[in-house]
Every structure is written in structure tokens, then in C-alpha cells.
Motif scaffolding. Structure first.
Motif, PDB file in Angstrom:
ATOM      1  N   ARG A 121       0.854  -1.175   0.000  1.00 24.03           N
ATOM      2  CA  ARG A 121       0.000   0.000   0.000  1.00 24.03           C
ATOM      3  C   ARG A 121       0.895   1.231   0.000  1.00 24.03           C
ATOM      4  NH1 ARG A 121      -2.178  -1.618   6.033  1.00 24.03           N
ATOM      5  NH2 ARG A 121      -0.233  -1.229   7.173  1.00 24.03           N
ATOM      6  N   PRO A 123       1.632   4.981   1.536  1.00 26.53           N
ATOM      7  CA  PRO A 123       1.305   6.017   2.528  1.00 26.53           C
ATOM      8  C   PRO A 123       1.494   7.422   1.938  1.00 26.53           C
ATOM      9  CG  PRO A 123       3.052   4.523   3.286  1.00 26.53           C
ATOM     10  CD  PRO A 123       2.927   4.372   1.821  1.00 26.53           C
ATOM     11  N   LYS A 225      -3.399   5.880   3.716  1.00 23.38           N
ATOM     12  CA  LYS A 225      -2.805   4.714   3.075  1.00 23.38           C
ATOM     13  C   LYS A 225      -3.727   4.267   1.940  1.00 23.38           C
ATOM     14  CE  LYS A 225      -0.126   3.492   7.109  1.00 23.38           C
ATOM     15  NZ  LYS A 225       0.516   2.448   7.907  1.00 23.38           N
ATOM     16  N   HIS A 288      -7.335   4.641   6.176  1.00 21.09           N
ATOM     17  CA  HIS A 288      -7.090   3.630   5.146  1.00 21.09           C
ATOM     18  C   HIS A 288      -8.114   3.852   4.039  1.00 21.09           C
ATOM     19  CE1 HIS A 288      -4.210   1.179   7.539  1.00 21.09           C
ATOM     20  NE2 HIS A 288      -4.807   1.843   8.519  1.00 21.09           N
TER      21      HIS A 288
END
Length: 606
Positions: A121, A123, A225, A288
């Protein structure tokens, strides 16, 4: 009829795990992770079924009142982009696969590497939009917004009725309800206890420096993220609204320097490199991202909640409305500028300017403006400048007034600089989103000595005004980043530090008006946004006429250079757009030539 197995707003992780379990039951796990229908489900729920108004915005409600693992929104600017990080996205618990996607920490049981899937992922460090004006913040805070609350025994997910018959589940789906309900966030667990003291430190070496833009202290930044490669369309300084899961894990509330013996050496070595550890969750919320949408200047109004857009007139973008709004707005600018109609026309075109093309090194379409008031003003320079600043901030989504005192220029660099000790890009006052308006108050500049920092800051500002680029310092090299920021200079004499495309000596005939009627505000705002985003072309027949006129003008005055012709064409394009016209006519061209003639006469006696 059986109730829904998930609630996207109150229990987003439950919805994700429900879709994951359903997907895994139909086939093997993708080694790189898949969507499992998550984006489609949340898009329908939020944007088609009206669920977005139930999702709180992080900076619109107290953070401690939002339960952890609930769905939230964050509207901000991408200030820094970090390297992709790897996480355990799925693991095998006995015979069943579980997912930890959209979570910070995975409570993974001891198992072999073959029983887990490592995904990645991206950030992003996002901050409240620099210079965003209050009316935009208010517009993105729906009146019917409600704080989420965790499901309780008296309000079980299984007791909620569906509104559409086609959502009935089969027997296999029904069996999953119990497991999904158990994943609902704990009613007592929230971000309560987080230290939300937002006082930033001046030292850039502080790894916990919130790095907030323009000295912002009231709003929160956010560590976002992004999953599934959806960051591919994002770049530095983009304005984005993220919708995702708010997480709060106590293990991320401490800085790695304070981690005790409970953390082993291997874990500690990774923690030192983890940006999540450098930015404790007690000060920087984690989001997220499940969905996001970019909010450029021409997309901002479409993204506002419907209760705000309902204030706009449906005919606001018709041709007749364009001319009406233009006339009333120029009249308002004339009042603000003390009855100077010519200055009002130039101010309107300046506010509509944007970089619509780049022919290196030129930024085609920019129009910086220097308004000069050589005589003392009745109301005082400060009040006049504040009046102009207030007018612009009332109409444009993003604006900033920069007072160019000697102390300000000599104090700190206003361009971003990379700090390799913390592996973060430290912001500066010129790290702004495209479409921001920057007003420079040169009237506060007094005689004195510019130090090295001051000289660099003057260079940064001149570079932005002339080429629409900001020089980012990466220590070992410098990189020029393209930007699109309209710059207005207010000075008591023609600015020598910051040469503008148009220098306009102000000729007020009466006092400056601070009144700003509210009845047309929303129509003026949507007018400016629509005119600024409009497309424009020049018909080949008109282009030939223009070429002949430019040759004739050059023969009459040899001092006319390419920069003058470029300014005329830019003004003609902006004037056409201000009337809602997509092509240039001879009428608009002649209007520009008349404006320039009047300006030239004014400059001769300045």
C-alpha cells in the motif's frame, strides 16, 4: 426477510471482510490482493444511495468522538508521498483465510510464510488544504451530518431491514452474518485519549513535526494509506477527498525513540524506517482509503453536498447569466477599488487566469498583476489591502495573503526542502495547490538588508511569478515543480522585486467600499470557476487578422516585444471566457486593445 450482513458506514471493516469471505469461497486468493467488489459497494452506498452525508469529516467534528474503525472523510492536499510499504494482507487461521486489509496492525497467529499473503500500500501525508477559505469548509460540512456510533446489542446489524428486495441473500451469505457482526468496532473503543495538541515545533529535525501549511494549528493532518494501486493518478500537491477507515492503535502512539525492551531488535529496525512510527497516531490520524476523488478548482463545486449546490441558480451558466454576472461582478470590483473601472476589469481577468499550456520555459495563460497606489489612501494601506484580500477570499476557494516584511523574508525558506534524517519533505509557504491565489503585500517592506534566506525567498517568488515553478530542495539536487498560482502584488510604487505581467497604477475617484452583498455570492463563485475552466480557441480567419495587427503594431513601436504580444493574446482569451465565449471575436480583441491603450496612457504619467 434477512437483514443486511454489513453496514458500510458504521462497520466498514465488517463489509470488507464479508466480501472477502464471499470471494475466497469462490476461488484462490490473489497473491497481490484484489478489490472483491469493495469499491463498487462503497460507491453505490455513498454516492448513489446518499450515504455520504452520514460520513463525518475528520476536521469537522472532534476526533475523539469518532469511534475507531468507522468510516470517515478527509479533504486535504497531498504534501508528501512515501515509498510503498508491505503488510500482511491475508493469513490462514486454521482452515479459513482472514484479511487485515484497511487495518494498521495484523494480529497474525504463528504460521508459515505459505499461509500468509504480503501485499503493498502507499502512505501519503496529507494536510488541510493550504489557504482554503471558510465558505468552502462550511460547504463540505452538511447540516445533516451525524457522528457514527458503534452497533450495540439493541441495534444489531442483523435486525436492519433492507430497502431493496434484490439484496436478499442466499443461505451461504446468511451463515456469514454472525462472523461479520463480531468484527464490528468495540463500542467503547475510539480515538479517545489521543494527544491532540497541535502546537508545532520550529525545528525541522523533530521527527514528530506535524509540518502544517501556512502555520495552521487548528486542523489535523492525516496519514492516508492507499490500496490497489489507486495512487497512480495522484501527485504531490493534489487536493483530494479520501473516504476510508479511521484506525487508532496504541502501539503507534509512541515514537520509535521511546520504544522499550518489549520490542525486539528486528521489529525495532523496521519500526525506525516506518513512517507510521515517526508520526504517532496520537497526533496524526490514520485513514485507510477505500475511495478518493480529486478536487481540482473546476471539480470543487460538483463535489459539494447537494444542500449547498441547491443554493445555486440552475441557469447560472447560461450565456445571458454569464454577461449579467460579469457586469455585476465588475461593478462590485469597481466599488472595492474606489471607482476605478479599468482596474476592476484587469482584476477580473487576473482572477480568471490559469496555466492552460506549457511551452518550455513559458507557462501559457498566467497573468500576474501589480496594483500600485502611489498616493496615501484615506482608509490606510492596511485596510485597503485587507479589503482586497477579503474580496478575493470571499469569491475564490483558496487564497493566501503574504505580508512581505523584511523579517518574514529573512526568517525561513518559503520553498519545500527534503529532510533526509526524518525522510520527510518539510513544507514551505509556496507549497500550494493549483488554483490557489497568492497576494503579496509589498507595502510592509521597509529598507534593510536581505540575508541569504531573504535573497533565496525573493528568487523563489520571482520564479513562481515568471515561470510558474517552485524550486524544491532535495539537498543533493534541486527540482523545479510546476505550479498554477495566480499572483497579485500590492505596492506603493511599481514593484522592482517582483516584475508582473501587468502593472496597473490605481486611480480611485472615491472611497474604497468594504461592503460585499451576499445575494449574488454563490452565483459569482460558480461563474468564476466556470469561466476559469472554460476552453477557448482562435478561429483561423481571426488568427490571420491578429497576425496582421501585431505586425502593424510592431512597425509603429519597435519596443514591443514577444512578451507584449503574449500578454495581449492572454488578455483576449480571458476576456472572451469572461463573457462565456469559447472563441475569440474581433469585438473582444478591440476591447483588449482599448484596455491596453488606456493602461499605457496611465503608465506614462505614473
Amino acid at each position: 426477510m434477512v437483514g443486511k450482513a454489513y453496514d458500510c458506514v458504521l462497520n466498514p471493516l465488517g463489509a470488507v471482510r464479508f466480501l472477502f469471505d464471499k470471494e475466497v469461497g469462490s476461488g484462490p486468493i490473489d497473491a497481490h490482493g484484489r478489490d472483491w467488489g469493495v469499491h463498487g459497494l462503497f460507491t453505490r452506498t455513498l454516492f448513489e444511495d446518499g450515504g455520504l452525508s452520514q460520513v463525518p469529516e475528520i476536521n469537522s467534528v472532534p476526533l475523539h468522538s469518532i469511534p475507531a474503525n468507522s468510516l470517515v472523510r478527509f479533504r486535504g492536499m497531498v504534501q508528501d508521498m512515501f515509498n510503498s510499504e508491505y503488510y500482511i494482507g491475508a493469513y490462514k487461521d486454521g482452515d479459513a483465510w482472514r484479511t487485515t486489509k484497511y487495518s494498521d496492525v495484523a494480529a497474525v497467529p504463528s504460521c508459515s510464510e505459505s499461509s500468509m499473503k504480503i501485499w503493498e500500500r502507499r502512505p501519503l501525508y496529507c494536510v488541510p488544504v493550504p489557504g482554503e477559505n471558510l465558505w468552502v469548509k462550511d460547504a463540505f460540512t452538511p447540516l445533516d451530518a451525524q457522528l457514527p456510533h458503534s452497533p450495540t446489542c439493541s441495534d444489531p446489524i442483523t435486525n436492519r431491514k433492507r430497502s431493496r428486495p434484490e439484496e436478499e441473500m442466499d443461505a451461504e451469505d446468511t451463515e456469514m452474518i454472525t462472523d461479520v457482526t463480531e468484527t464490528a468496532p468495540d463500542n467503547k473503543r475510539s480515538c479517545e485519549g489521543a494527544d491532540l495538541n497541535l502546537e508545532t515545533k520550529n525545528c525541522h529535525d523533530d521527527p514528530c513535526n506535524l509540518n502544517m501549511p501556512l502555520g495552521e494549528k487548528k486542523l489535523l493532518p492525516c496519514l492516508v494509506k492507499v490500496y490497489d494501486g489507486l495512487d497512480a493518478d495522484l501527485k504531490l500537491n493534489d487536493v483530494v477527498e479520501f473516504i476510508g477507515v479511521l484506525t487508532f492503535d496504541p502501539e503507534l502512539t509512541v515514537h520509535p525513540g521511546t520504544v522499550g525492551e518489549s520490542v525486539d531488535c528486528i521489529h525495532g529496525s523496521f519500526l525506525d524506517e516506518d513512517i507510521s512510527a515517526q508520526l504517532p497516531a496520537s497526533r496524526v490520524p490514520r485513514l485507510h482509503s477505500i475511495l478518493h476523488r480529486k478536487l481540482s478548482s473546476d471539480q470543487l463545486f460538483q463535489a459539494m453536498p447537494m444542500n449547498t449546490l441547491g443554493q445555486l441558480y440552475p441557469d447560472a451558466l447560461s450565456r445571458s447569466s454569464f454577461e449579467e454576472l460579469r457586469s455585476s461582478l465588475v461593478a462590485r470590483f469597481t466599488e472595492v477599488l474606489g471607482g476605478d473601472g479599468l482596474a476592476a476589469e484587469y482584476l477580473l481577468l487576473h482572477l480568471l487566469s490559469r496555466v492552460h499550456a506549457r511551452v518550455e520555459p513559458m507557462a501559457v495563460g498566467k497573468l500576474s498583476l501589480n496594483i500600485v497606489e502611489p498616493r496615501p489612501m484615506k482608509d490606510g494601506s492596511t485596510s485597503f489591502i485587507q479589503m482586497v484580500s477579503h474580496t478575493i477570499s470571499t469569491l475564490l476557494p483558496r487564497s493566501h495573503l503574504m505580508s512581505l516584511s523584511l523579517e518574514f523574508l529573512n526568517e525561513k525558506l518559503i520553498a519545500p526542502k527534503k529532510n533526509y534524517s526524518s525522510n520527510r519533505l518539510m513544507t514551505g509557504d509556496l507549497q500550494l495547490a493549483d488554483g490557489t491565489h497568492l497576494m503579496l503585500d509589498e507595502t510592509v517592506l521597509r529598507s534593510g538588508q536581505l540575508n541569504d534566506i531573504g535573497l533565496q525567498n525573493v528568487h523563489f517568488l520571482k520564479n513562481m511569478m515568471e515561470w510558474q515553478k517552485v524550486e524544491y530542495d532535495f539537498e543533493f539536487y534541486k527540482m523545479e515543480m510546476s505550479t498554477d498560482v495566480a499572483v497579485l502584488v500590492l505596492s506603493a510604487a511599481r514593484s522592482r522585486l517582483f516584475p508582473s505581467d501587468v502593472v496597473l497604477p490605481l486611480r480611485p475617484t472615491r472611497g474604497f467600499s468594504s461592503d460585499f452583498p451576499v445575494e449574488n455570492l454563490w452565483r459569482w463563485r460558480i461563474y468564476l470557476a466556470a469561466a476559469r475552466a472554460g476552453d477557448h480557441t482562435i478561429d483561423p480567419t481571426i488568427q490571420k487578422v491578429l497576425e496582421e495587427e501585431l505586425v502593424s503594431a510592431r512597425q509603429e513601436d519597435r519596443s514591443l516585444g514577444p512578451e507584449v504580444f503574449h500578454r495581449w493574446l492572454t488578455l483576449a482569451r480571458l476576456l472572451s471566457l469572461s463573457y462565456g465565449e469559447s472563441t475569440l471575436s474581433l469585438e473582444r480583441w478591440n476591447m483588449v486593445r482599448e484596455m491596453e491603450r488606456r493602461l499605457t496612457e496611465r503608465l506614462r504619467v505614473c
